[in-house]
Enzyme design. Structure first.
Site, PDB file in Angstrom:
ATOM      1  N   LYS A 174       0.862  -1.188   0.000  1.00 41.26           N
ATOM      2  CA  LYS A 174       0.000   0.000   0.000  1.00 41.26           C
ATOM      3  C   LYS A 174       0.891   1.228   0.000  1.00 41.26           C
ATOM      4  CE  LYS A 174      -2.392   1.517   3.613  1.00 41.26           C
ATOM      5  NZ  LYS A 174      -3.444   1.602   4.635  1.00 41.26           N
TER       6      LYS A 174
ATOM      7  N   ASN B  26     -14.825  15.345  19.859  1.00 42.12           N
ATOM      8  CA  ASN B  26     -13.894  15.803  18.834  1.00 42.12           C
ATOM      9  C   ASN B  26     -13.481  17.218  19.187  1.00 42.12           C
ATOM     10  OD1 ASN B  26     -12.702  15.110  16.098  1.00 42.12           O
ATOM     11  ND2 ASN B  26     -13.645  17.074  15.621  1.00 42.12           N
TER      12      ASN B  26
ATOM     13  N   MET C 100      -5.816   3.823  17.896  1.00 41.66           N
ATOM     14  CA  MET C 100      -5.655   3.533  16.465  1.00 41.66           C
ATOM     15  C   MET C 100      -4.985   4.661  15.691  1.00 41.66           C
ATOM     16  SD  MET C 100      -7.061   0.640  16.901  1.00 41.66           S
ATOM     17  CE  MET C 100      -6.985  -0.021  15.240  1.00 41.66           C
TER      18      MET C 100
ATOM     19  N   ASP D 117       0.601   6.030  14.174  1.00 38.77           N
ATOM     20  CA  ASP D 117       1.194   5.152  13.161  1.00 38.77           C
ATOM     21  C   ASP D 117       2.447   5.781  12.549  1.00 38.77           C
ATOM     22  OD1 ASP D 117       0.074   7.210  11.750  1.00 38.77           O
ATOM     23  OD2 ASP D 117      -1.129   5.955  10.423  1.00 38.77           O
TER      24      ASP D 117
END
Length: 327
Positions: A77, A169, A230, A233
Site C-alpha cells: 500500500k 472531537n 488507532m 502510526d
C-alpha cells in the site's frame, strides 16, 4: 520490432466498490485471518517505510507491504496522510493498494485504499474489542470524528452490543455531524464536552486521531476499561500518556512496528525490555493470554499492517468477481 510480451491491464477498484462489497463483519474476519497467518509464519509483514514530507504541514508518505504466498498475495500500500485534503472535501488519508500476481509479478489490481484503510482499521479495533473487552461492556466512547470514526463505531457495534455511544472531537461540530450519521443505530449517541469525561464513562474507548499529545489523563480511565488506540502510526504521534501504558496490559498487531511507530514508541528502552507487548495473533492462536481479570485495563495499539490491507483488497476483488490469482 523486438518482441514484447502480452501485457495485462490491472483491475481498478474504487472506494465506492469497496464499501459496497465489504461489510464490517467481513473485514473483521479478514483481519483475523491475516493476524493468524502472520502469527503462524505462513505470511510475512515487511518493515514499514515512512517519511514526513513536509513537517510544517504534516504530510506523511509511507509504504506498507507483505506477502502470503499460500493465498497468492504479494503487494503493498502506497500513500499516507495529507492534512490539507479536508479543506478540499477529501479524506486526509489517501493511499492505493497494489496487488501483484504471486507467481508472475504481473500487477493484477490497483485498489483505492481510503475506504479500505478505514474498514481495516475499524475491523482491527473491533476484533480487539471482541477478544479483549469485558463481555458486559455497555458504553462505547470514541475520541475523534474524522473520516474513519463512523467506520469505527459501526464495526465496534457489530462486535459488541453497546447500549450507549459517547463522542468527542476537538471541533464539536464534527462530533455533532457524526452523531447524526449514526441515528440508524437506534441507541443513544451523546457528544461529550471534554475527552477526560468521556474516558471516565466508557467501558471501551477508541481513539482515532492524529494527535501528538495525550488526549486525557491516565487517571480518567477506570479499572476494567479496554482501549483501542488507532491513531499513532508515525514517529511522534501519541494519544495516551506513558502512565497509562504502564498501567495497561498491552497488545498490538506487530510488536516491532508498535515500538517504532505506535503508542508503544513512547515507552523507554528499559520499559520495552521489561514489559510484555503481546501480538493479538498470539492470543487468537491460544499461545498468549488475553484479559485475565475484570479489573485490568487492556490496551490495543493498532498500527495497521500491509498484510491486512492486502487480504482485505483481495477479499473485495473476489467479491467483485476479479480474483487476484491467475494469468
Amino acid at each position: 520490432m523486438p518482441h514484447h510480451p502480452r501485457s495485462f491491464a490491472p483491475r481498478l477498484v474504487s472506494a465506492d466498490e469497496i464499501v459496497r462489497v465489504v461489510s464490517p463483519s467481513l473485514a473483521r474476519e479478514a483481519v483475523r485471518r491475516s493476524l493468524l497467518r502472520a502469527a503462524t509464519g505462513d505470511a510475512r509483514e515487511l518493515p514499514v517505510v515512512r517519511d514526513v514530507l513536509v513537517p510544517s504541514e504534516g504530510r506523511v508518505f509511507g509504504i506498507k507491504s507483505g506477502h502470503d504466498l499460500g493465498a497468492g498475495l504479494v503487494g503493498c500500500k502506497l500513500g499516507g496522510y495529507w492534512p490539507a485534503n479536508a479543506a478540499l472535501g477529501r479524506p486526509n488519508h489517501q493511499s492505493t493498494v497494489v496487488l501483484l500476481d504471486a507467481t508472475t509479478g504481473v500487477v493484477r489490481a490497483l485498489v483505492e485504499a481510503g475506504a479500505l484503510t478505514a474498514l481495516r482499521t475499524a475491523a482491527a479495533a473491533a476484533l480487539a474489542i471482541e477478544v479483549l473487552a469485558r463481555p458486559k461492556s455497555r458504553v462505547l466512547g470514541v475520541i475523534g470524528a474524522g473520516y474513519q470514526a463512523e467506520f469505527q463505531v459501526r464495526a465496534a457495534c457489530e462486535a459488541r452490543a453497546f447500549d450507549e455511544i459517547l463522542l468527542w472531537n476537538r471541533t464539536p461540530d464534527r462530533a455533532g455531524e457524526l452523531a447524526r450519521a449514526l441515528r440508524d443505530l437506534d441507541r443513544p449517541v451523546r457528544c461529550m464536552d471534554e475527552p477526560a469525561a468521556l474516558a471516565a464513562a466508557a467501558d471501551v474507548l477508541v481513539t482515532v486521531t492524529g494527535s501528538r499529545a495525550p488526549l486525557f489523563p491516565a487517571a480518567a480511565v477506570r479499572p476494567g476499561t479496554h482501549l483501542c488506540c488507532m491513531g499513532a502510526d508515525t514517529r511522534g504521534k501519541r494519544e495516551v500518556d506513558t502512565e497509562l501504558l504502564h498501567r495497561a496490559r498491552l497488545y498490538t498487531d506487530v510488536v516491532a512496528q508498535a515500538l517504532e511507530l505506535g503508542e508503544c514508541q513512547h515507552l523507554t528502552a528499559e520499559d520495552s525490555a521489561r514489559r510484555t507487548i503481546v501480538g493479538l495473533g498470539e492470543v487468537l492462536l491460544g499461545r498468549a493470554r488475553g484479559r485475565t481479570t475484570e479489573a485490568e485495563i487492556t490496551l490495543y495499539d493498532g498500527t495497521g499492517t500491509g498484510l491486512q490491507d492486502l487480504v482485505l483488497a483481495a477479499l473485495a476483488l473476489q467479491a467483485l468477481g476479479h480474483p487476484v490469482a491467475g494469468n
